[in-house]
Design an enzyme around this catalytic site. Structure first.
Site, PDB file in Angstrom:
ATOM      1  N   SER A 134       0.780  -1.120   0.075  1.00 13.88           N
ATOM      2  CA  SER A 134       0.009  -0.078   0.191  1.00 13.88           C
ATOM      3  C   SER A 134       0.756   1.295   0.108  1.00 13.88           C
ATOM      4  CB  SER A 134      -1.083   0.181   1.050  1.00 13.88           C
ATOM      5  OG  SER A 134      -0.333  -0.357   2.401  1.00 13.88           O
ATOM      6  N   HIS A 155      -2.983  -2.751  -5.994  1.00 18.31           N
ATOM      7  CA  HIS A 155      -3.256  -2.334  -4.473  1.00 18.31           C
ATOM      8  C   HIS A 155      -4.850  -2.463  -4.194  1.00 18.31           C
ATOM      9  CE1 HIS A 155      -3.757   0.771  -1.287  1.00 18.31           C
ATOM     10  NE2 HIS A 155      -3.452  -0.562  -0.614  1.00 18.31           N
ATOM     11  N   GLU A 167      -5.731  -0.072  -7.205  1.00 16.43           N
ATOM     12  CA  GLU A 167      -4.981   0.896  -8.078  1.00 16.43           C
ATOM     13  C   GLU A 167      -3.766   0.108  -8.376  1.00 16.43           C
ATOM     14  OE1 GLU A 167      -3.721   4.881  -4.837  1.00 16.43           O
ATOM     15  OE2 GLU A 167      -3.527   2.924  -4.216  1.00 16.43           O
ATOM     16  N   ASN A 205      -3.675   6.104  -0.170  1.00 14.81           N
ATOM     17  CA  ASN A 205      -2.832   6.363   1.018  1.00 14.81           C
ATOM     18  C   ASN A 205      -2.036   7.623   1.257  1.00 14.81           C
ATOM     19  OD1 ASN A 205      -4.070   4.242   1.952  1.00 14.81           O
ATOM     20  ND2 ASN A 205      -2.299   2.876   1.391  1.00 14.81           N
TER      21      ASN A 205
HETATM   22  N1  CAA Z   1     -15.833  -7.618   4.447  1.00 10.84           N
HETATM   23  C1  CAA Z   1     -16.956  -7.861   3.707  1.00 10.84           C
HETATM   24  N2  CAA Z   1     -18.176  -7.192   3.552  1.00 10.84           N
HETATM   25  C2  CAA Z   1     -18.259  -6.118   4.833  1.00 10.84           C
HETATM   26  C3  CAA Z   1     -17.286  -5.863   5.707  1.00 10.84           C
HETATM   27  C4  CAA Z   1     -16.044  -6.743   5.654  1.00 10.84           C
HETATM   28  N3  CAA Z   1     -14.937  -6.537   6.429  1.00 10.84           N
HETATM   29  N4  CAA Z   1     -17.837  -4.904   6.400  1.00 10.84           N
HETATM   30  C5  CAA Z   1     -19.072  -4.772   6.235  1.00 10.84           C
HETATM   31  N5  CAA Z   1     -19.198  -5.397   4.834  1.00 10.84           N
HETATM   32  C6  CAA Z   1     -20.511  -5.407   4.042  1.00 10.84           C
HETATM   33  C7  CAA Z   1     -21.799  -5.641   4.910  1.00 10.84           C
HETATM   34  O1  CAA Z   1     -22.033  -7.094   4.920  1.00 10.84           O
HETATM   35  C8  CAA Z   1     -22.699  -4.843   3.977  1.00 10.84           C
HETATM   36  O2  CAA Z   1     -23.146  -5.374   2.961  1.00 10.84           O
HETATM   37  P1  CAA Z   1     -24.677  -5.332   2.347  1.00 10.84           P
HETATM   38  O3  CAA Z   1     -24.709  -3.874   2.080  1.00 10.84           O
HETATM   39  O4  CAA Z   1     -24.482  -6.202   1.039  1.00 10.84           O
HETATM   40  O5  CAA Z   1     -25.691  -5.515   3.335  1.00 10.84           O
HETATM   41  C9  CAA Z   1     -22.171  -3.658   3.680  1.00 10.84           C
HETATM   42  O6  CAA Z   1     -20.734  -4.086   3.796  1.00 10.84           O
HETATM   43  C10 CAA Z   1     -22.270  -2.510   4.709  1.00 10.84           C
HETATM   44  O7  CAA Z   1     -22.105  -2.939   5.724  1.00 10.84           O
HETATM   45  P2  CAA Z   1     -22.532  -2.244   7.278  1.00 10.84           P
HETATM   46  O8  CAA Z   1     -24.098  -1.740   6.933  1.00 10.84           O
HETATM   47  O9  CAA Z   1     -22.477  -3.464   8.362  1.00 10.84           O
HETATM   48  O10 CAA Z   1     -21.820  -1.141   7.740  1.00 10.84           O
HETATM   49  P3  CAA Z   1     -21.579   0.164   6.916  1.00 10.84           P
HETATM   50  O11 CAA Z   1     -22.523   0.722   6.186  1.00 10.84           O
HETATM   51  O12 CAA Z   1     -20.658   0.970   7.892  1.00 10.84           O
HETATM   52  O13 CAA Z   1     -20.435  -0.246   5.770  1.00 10.84           O
HETATM   53  C11 CAA Z   1     -18.005  -0.119   5.273  1.00 10.84           C
HETATM   54  C12 CAA Z   1     -18.996  -0.965   6.174  1.00 10.84           C
HETATM   55  C13 CAA Z   1     -18.442  -0.733   3.781  1.00 10.84           C
HETATM   56  C14 CAA Z   1     -16.828  -1.009   5.535  1.00 10.84           C
HETATM   57  C15 CAA Z   1     -18.096   1.116   5.302  1.00 10.84           C
HETATM   58  O14 CAA Z   1     -18.021   1.644   6.913  1.00 10.84           O
HETATM   59  C16 CAA Z   1     -16.913   1.959   4.855  1.00 10.84           C
HETATM   60  O15 CAA Z   1     -16.833   2.212   3.438  1.00 10.84           O
HETATM   61  N6  CAA Z   1     -15.644   2.489   5.496  1.00 10.84           N
HETATM   62  C17 CAA Z   1     -14.615   3.065   4.944  1.00 10.84           C
HETATM   63  C18 CAA Z   1     -13.896   2.082   4.162  1.00 10.84           C
HETATM   64  C19 CAA Z   1     -12.430   2.433   3.791  1.00 10.84           C
HETATM   65  O16 CAA Z   1     -12.277   3.784   3.497  1.00 10.84           O
HETATM   66  N7  CAA Z   1     -11.621   1.563   3.138  1.00 10.84           N
HETATM   67  C20 CAA Z   1     -10.499   2.109   2.669  1.00 10.84           C
HETATM   68  C21 CAA Z   1      -9.284   1.680   3.730  1.00 10.84           C
HETATM   69  S1  CAA Z   1      -7.870   2.320   3.346  1.00 10.84           S
HETATM   70  C22 CAA Z   1      -7.270   0.944   2.285  1.00 10.84           C
HETATM   71  O17 CAA Z   1      -7.751   0.002   2.361  1.00 10.84           O
HETATM   72  C23 CAA Z   1      -5.885   1.388   1.749  1.00 10.84           C
HETATM   73  C24 CAA Z   1      -4.895   0.838   2.507  1.00 10.84           C
HETATM   74  O18 CAA Z   1      -3.815   0.212   2.013  1.00 10.84           O
HETATM   75  C25 CAA Z   1      -4.555   1.001   4.058  1.00 10.84           C
END
Ligand code: CAA
Length: 306
Positions: A134, A155, A167, A205
């Site tokens: 990342s 990524h 990415e 990132n």
């Molecule tokens: N794995 C798979 N599916 C997941 C999950 C997981 N860990 N967590 C939640 N979900 C799914 C749920 O099952 C749900 O599915 P449906 O819509 O089909 O029912 C959906 O995601 C929404 O989940 P929730 O309603 O429980 O919760 P939410 O609305 O808060 O969504 C989230 C959860 C999608 C994770 C949301 O909070 C989100 O988008 N968060 C930000 C994530 C983000 O920014 N990611 C990037 C991180 S940085 C990165 O990855 C780069 C790096 O290198 C560090």
């Protein structure tokens, strides 16, 4: 500015056909990548040094696919087909049949280099090697391998099954055939790829992790408590998770590693890691995966710790 449609990548012509994908590392990212590749009808070989981590990854994938079945987004046949596409191994021999191997180990350059060294003797000469790093230089990682022209960055975002973006990062030597083969894989996974130049932490990132680090500085300086900082950004900036909740989700060790790559790569003090982030990592408070970070995850609901 380009709109979303422009970002959709159409299948590109490539003579390299990917059928079997190997994944090194069955943690949070590796198991998500294995799931989406299996759903994308690739044969998958998921490897980790720990059988326990592999077992946990398989039961996590099964649980997520079963939930999609309950929601009628997948049929029983699709769930069974995806599960049967995944084989696991604690040995690298299994990668001998792979057309593409994606390294998804911890965000530590020397760990990644040690993996490549061990893995490469088992790879076919024409196999593509990609890394889910990342933040680390693709050119520098590629130079430690025997195949810089068949090496690149792919990524994925966390949680992999949900996040649309991948990415793609070329090293200086990455060949066009390698790049288009990987673009085609991403398209077959139903994801959208963007291309980033090979600079520290790429695009997502470079922007996201300093934002989380700034939230930790705000906490450290007493500008606000954990709950207020997260509510501020969720309700005031429409972020799906607050920055501290997101840092816990990504892993505080990963956040720190990325800040250090930015700091070392640019030599600019604006990228210095917040001392509170360093202290949490030193304490082993790594976020959700260790049960404690800016929230305590031991109860039914996460509880802010400051
Ligand atoms: N794995 C798979 N599916 C997941 C999950 C997981 N860990 N967590 C939640 N979900 C799914 C749920 O099952 C749900 O599915 P449906 O819509 O089909 O029912 C959906 O995601 C929404 O989940 P929730 O309603 O429980 O919760 P939410 O609305 O808060 O969504 C989230 C959860 C999608 C994770 C949301 O909070 C989100 O988008 N968060 C930000 C994530 C983000 O920014 N990611 C990037 C991180 S940085 C990165 O990855 C780069 C790096 O290198 C560090």
């Amino acid at each position: 500015m380009r709109d979303n449609e422009d970002l959709e990548i159409n299948e590109t012509k490539s003579s390299v056909e990917i059928r079997k994908i190997g994944i090194v590392g069955a943690g949070q990212m590796g198991s998500g990548i294995a799931q989406v590749c299996a759903q994308g009808e690739y044969a998958v070989c998921l490897a980790d040094i720990s059988q326990e981590v592999l077992d946990k990854a398989i039961s996590g994938i099964r649980g997520r696919l079963d939930r999609l079945l309950e929601k009628e987004r997948l049929t029983t046949e699709q769930v069974e087909a995806a599960m049967s596409n995944i084989a696991t191994s604690t040995e690298y021999e299994a990668f001998g049949e792979c057309d593409l191997v994606i390294e998804a180990a911890t965000e530590n350059e020397s760990v990644k280099i040690a993996i490549f060294e061990k893995l490469i003797p088992f790879l076919r000469d024409d196999a593509i090697l990609a890394t889910n790093t990342s933040s680390i230089s693709i050119t520098r990682l590629a130079a430690t391998t025997d195949r810089p022209e068949r090496f690149m960055g792919i990524h994925f975002m966390n949680p992999v099954p949900i996040m649309k973006l991948v990415e793609l990062i070329r090293g200086i030597a990455t060949g066009d055939e390698t790049f288009s083969a990987i673009e085609n894989v991403v398209a077959q996974l139903g994801k959208i790829s963007i291309t980033s130049e090979d600079f520290p932490a790429f695009i997502v990132n470079r922007i996201l992790v300093p934002m989380m680090n700034e939230a930790i500085f705000a906490l450290h300086e007493g500008v606000g408590g954990v709950a207020d900082i997260d509510a501020a950004m969720k309700l005031g900036a429409n972020q799906p998770m607050g920055p501290l909740e997101l840092a816990d989700f990504v892993g505080l060790d990963t956040c720190l590693a990325i800040m250090n790559v930015l700091y070392d790569g640019f030599g600019d003090s604006k990228y210095r890691a917040c001392p509170l982030l360093v202290k949490y990592v030193e304490a082993g408070w790594l976020g959700r995966k260790s049960g404690r970070g800016f929230y305590d995850y031991s109860g039914e609901k996460p509880v802010p710790t400051r």
